[in-house]
Design an enzyme around this catalytic site. Structure first.
Site, short mmCIF file in Angstrom:
data_model
loop_
_atom_site.label_atom_id
_atom_site.label_comp_id
_atom_site.label_asym_id
_atom_site.label_seq_id
_atom_site.Cartn_x
_atom_site.Cartn_y
_atom_site.Cartn_z
N PRO A 60 -7.79 7.58 -4.63
CA PRO A 60 -9.21 7.24 -4.66
C PRO A 60 -9.71 6.90 -3.26
CG PRO A 60 -7.87 5.50 -5.67
CD PRO A 60 -6.93 6.61 -5.31
N ASN A 95 -3.53 8.53 4.56
CA ASN A 95 -2.22 7.99 4.95
C ASN A 95 -2.13 7.69 6.44
OD1 ASN A 95 -1.30 8.00 2.37
ND2 ASN A 95 -0.18 9.95 2.53
N HIS A 155 0.51 4.48 -2.46
CA HIS A 155 0.29 5.85 -1.96
C HIS A 155 1.45 6.76 -2.32
CE1 HIS A 155 -3.23 5.33 1.06
NE2 HIS A 155 -3.30 4.41 0.12
N GLY A 202 3.87 11.12 -8.09
CA GLY A 202 4.76 10.15 -8.74
C GLY A 202 5.54 9.31 -7.74
N ARG A 230 0.83 -1.21 0.00
CA ARG A 230 0.00 0.00 0.00
C ARG A 230 0.87 1.27 0.00
NH1 ARG A 230 -3.93 2.30 4.56
NH2 ARG A 230 -5.33 3.52 3.25
N HIS A 243 -5.97 -5.80 -2.89
CA HIS A 243 -6.81 -5.99 -1.71
C HIS A 243 -7.06 -7.47 -1.40
CE1 HIS A 243 -8.55 -1.61 -1.85
NE2 HIS A 243 -7.26 -1.65 -1.62
N THR A 244 -6.31 -8.32 -2.03
CA THR A 244 -6.34 -9.74 -1.67
C THR A 244 -5.59 -9.98 -0.35
OG1 THR A 244 -5.66 -11.96 -2.38
CG2 THR A 244 -4.30 -10.18 -3.14
C1 HEM Z 1 -8.37 1.64 -6.63
C2 HEM Z 1 -8.71 2.30 -5.59
C3 HEM Z 1 -8.30 2.01 -4.16
C4 HEM Z 1 -8.97 2.40 -3.08
C5 HEM Z 1 -10.24 3.20 -3.04
C6 HEM Z 1 -8.26 1.90 -1.93
C7 HEM Z 1 -8.62 2.12 -0.62
C8 HEM Z 1 -8.09 1.46 0.47
C9 HEM Z 1 -8.54 1.60 1.81
C10 HEM Z 1 -9.65 2.53 2.27
C11 HEM Z 1 -7.82 0.74 2.56
C12 HEM Z 1 -8.00 0.45 4.05
C13 HEM Z 1 -7.52 1.57 4.92
C14 HEM Z 1 -7.90 1.22 6.33
O1 HEM Z 1 -9.09 1.28 6.63
O2 HEM Z 1 -7.00 0.90 7.13
C15 HEM Z 1 -6.91 0.07 1.70
C16 HEM Z 1 -6.01 -0.89 2.11
C17 HEM Z 1 -5.08 -1.46 1.29
N1 HEM Z 1 -4.83 -1.11 0.00
FE1 HEM Z 1 -6.01 -0.01 -1.18
N2 HEM Z 1 -7.18 1.21 -2.35
C18 HEM Z 1 -7.14 1.24 -3.72
C19 HEM Z 1 -6.15 0.71 -4.52
C20 HEM Z 1 -5.05 0.04 -4.07
C21 HEM Z 1 -3.91 -0.30 -4.85
C22 HEM Z 1 -3.71 0.10 -6.31
C23 HEM Z 1 -3.05 -0.99 -4.04
C24 HEM Z 1 -1.71 -1.55 -4.36
C25 HEM Z 1 -1.28 -1.83 -5.56
C26 HEM Z 1 -3.69 -1.08 -2.75
C27 HEM Z 1 -3.18 -1.80 -1.69
C28 HEM Z 1 -3.81 -1.87 -0.45
C29 HEM Z 1 -3.38 -2.78 0.59
C30 HEM Z 1 -2.31 -3.86 0.47
C31 HEM Z 1 -4.18 -2.50 1.69
C32 HEM Z 1 -4.10 -3.15 3.08
C33 HEM Z 1 -3.13 -2.34 3.91
C34 HEM Z 1 -2.85 -2.90 5.28
O3 HEM Z 1 -3.40 -3.92 5.67
O4 HEM Z 1 -2.04 -2.27 5.97
N3 HEM Z 1 -4.88 -0.42 -2.79
N4 HEM Z 1 -7.07 0.54 0.44
#
Ligand code: HEM
Length: 362
Positions: free
Chosen positions: A184, A112, A86, A92, A82, A216-217
């Site tokens: 997003p 963040n 970010h 960039g 993540r 998000h897997t």
């Molecule tokens: C496409 C739109 C995306 C949205 C709206 C989004 C939003 C979010 C949100 C809201 C969380 C959880 C934050 C929390 O409540 O703690 C999250 C977690 C996460 N996101 Fe995304 N995300 C997006 C794309 C991505 C992309 C492109 C990646 C990586 C290539 C990514 C990787 C992750 C990972 C790995 C987590 C888990 C983090 C953790 O457990 O510490 N996300 N994301």
């Protein structure tokens, strides 16, 4: 937040090896990789062999570090993945997300706040290790983020793939408002997310969106990121049993709980995330809408059916994402401390080692 050790990667590795006819250079290990039919375009100044001469052990050291860190706490993999996202989406892939100047910086922006402290610490630890091994700050913080994200995917069962390197770090961070505008939100639907992608100066499209969301897997979401889908009434796009389960984790607005992003295999990088969508068990609106929306539904279907197709596209999309607005050559610096810009007198040590054969303008 240690959870169980990651499950074995052999099955996933076999699938990846079977995908070797694809246009992307996927590899089982950096030592035994065999080039396939081609590679994605590489931004000018980046190359696959960038540290070949200046610090040949850089990639293997990051991989070893991530391997050990993930064995201790699988959540670090999600945190590092993540962090790279970010970083790249805001100004960039320049490691600006790591800057912490007088307590200000991108870290203060709302999206963040839930980046994992363990992931930031891992980057600093890798910085120290690499500096010792390379005889100084040769590898940029932005490349450390890129490699660590890539290896986090591989170490949790996902594809192993090569990434072009040679990014430099920015001396400046973005404003809090810029961070919020660039990332997003979990309540976004597909058109809003595609609009964000279209601002990236790269041909990131609906297929990239579906593939990258597959990150998000692994990992966790806080109740505050999806409670709007539970209260006052459950989102009709959500499976009723899943909504009832989530209400146990988050009994009211503002509850402090967390839950896996992928309910089926939370710590394993696989294609079950897409099965969650088809079962209407996506956690965020931004996830579930990939299946609801006509422009992305067929891609969700295809990734749910074929992990091989998902892995191939994910690797390709990550290489694309990792090249958003990169600083290379004499632009930017190799930060000696990933959390602070270099003092003016310190010159970057890194040299540009570009393999012309690997470089294509996007
Ligand atoms: C496409 C739109 C995306 C949205 C709206 C989004 C939003 C979010 C949100 C809201 C969380 C959880 C934050 C929390 O409540 O703690 C999250 C977690 C996460 N996101 Fe995304 N995300 C997006 C794309 C991505 C992309 C492109 C990646 C990586 C290539 C990514 C990787 C992750 C990972 C790995 C987590 C888990 C983090 C953790 O457990 O510490 N996300 N994301």
């Amino acid at each position: 937040m240690a959870r169980g050790a990651p499950t074995p990667t052999l099955a996933a590795l076999a699938l990846v090896l079977a995908a070797s006819s694809v246009a992307l250079h996927l590899c089982a290990s950096s030592a035994a990789s065999t080039p396939t039919t081609g590679r994605p375009p590489v931004a000018p100044g980046l190359s696959y062999g960038f540290y070949k001469r200046s610090c040949p052990q850089a990639e293997s050291m990051v991989r070893r570090f991530v391997h050990d860190a993930v064995l201790k706490d699988v959540g670090v993999a999600a945190g590092l993945l993540r962090l790279h996202f970010h970083d790249c989406f805001v100004q960039g892939c320049d490691a600006s997300v790591l800057l912490n100047v007088n307590g200000s910086g991108e870290k203060k922006a709302q999206p963040n706040l839930t980046l994992r402290p363990a992931a930031f610490k891992a980057v600093n630890d890798m910085r120290d290790l690499l500096d010792k091994a390379c005889g100084g700050p040769v590898v940029s913080c932005a490349d450390i983020l890129t490699l660590a994200a890539r290896d986090s995917v591989g170490e949790t069962g996902g594809p192993r793939y090569e990434v072009p390197l040679g990014r430099r770090d920015s001396a400046n961070h973005a404003s809090v408002a810029d961070v919020t505008a660039a990332l997003p939100a979990p309540f976004f639907k597909v058109p809003a997310m595609l609009k964000i992608l279209s601002n990236m100066n790269l041909s990131l499209d609906a297929t990239d969106l579906v593939a990258l969301s597959g990150a998000h897997t692994i990992g966790l979401g806080h109740c505050t990121s999806f409670e709007g889908r539970l209260f006052p009434q459950a989102d009709p796009a959500m499976d009723a049993a899943f909504a009832a389960h989530l209400k146990q984790v988050c009994p009211a607005m503002g509850a402090p709980g967390t839950t896996p992003l992928d309910a089926r295999t939370p710590d394993r990088f696989d294609n079950r995330y897409y099965v969650d969508m088809i079962s209407r068990q996506g956690l965020f609106t931004s996830d579930q809408d990939l299946f609801t929306h006509a422009a992305t539904r067929t891609v969700v279907d295809s990734f749910a059916k074929s992990q091989k197709a998902f892995f191939r596209q994910f690797a390709l999309s990550m290489v694309k994402m990792g090249q958003i607005k990169v600083l290379t050559g004499d632009r930017g610096q190799v930060r000696t401390n990933c959390e602070a810009p270099n003092p003016r007198a310190v010159l970057p040590w890194s040299v540009v080692v570009e393999d012309a054969a690997d470089s294509f303008v996007i």
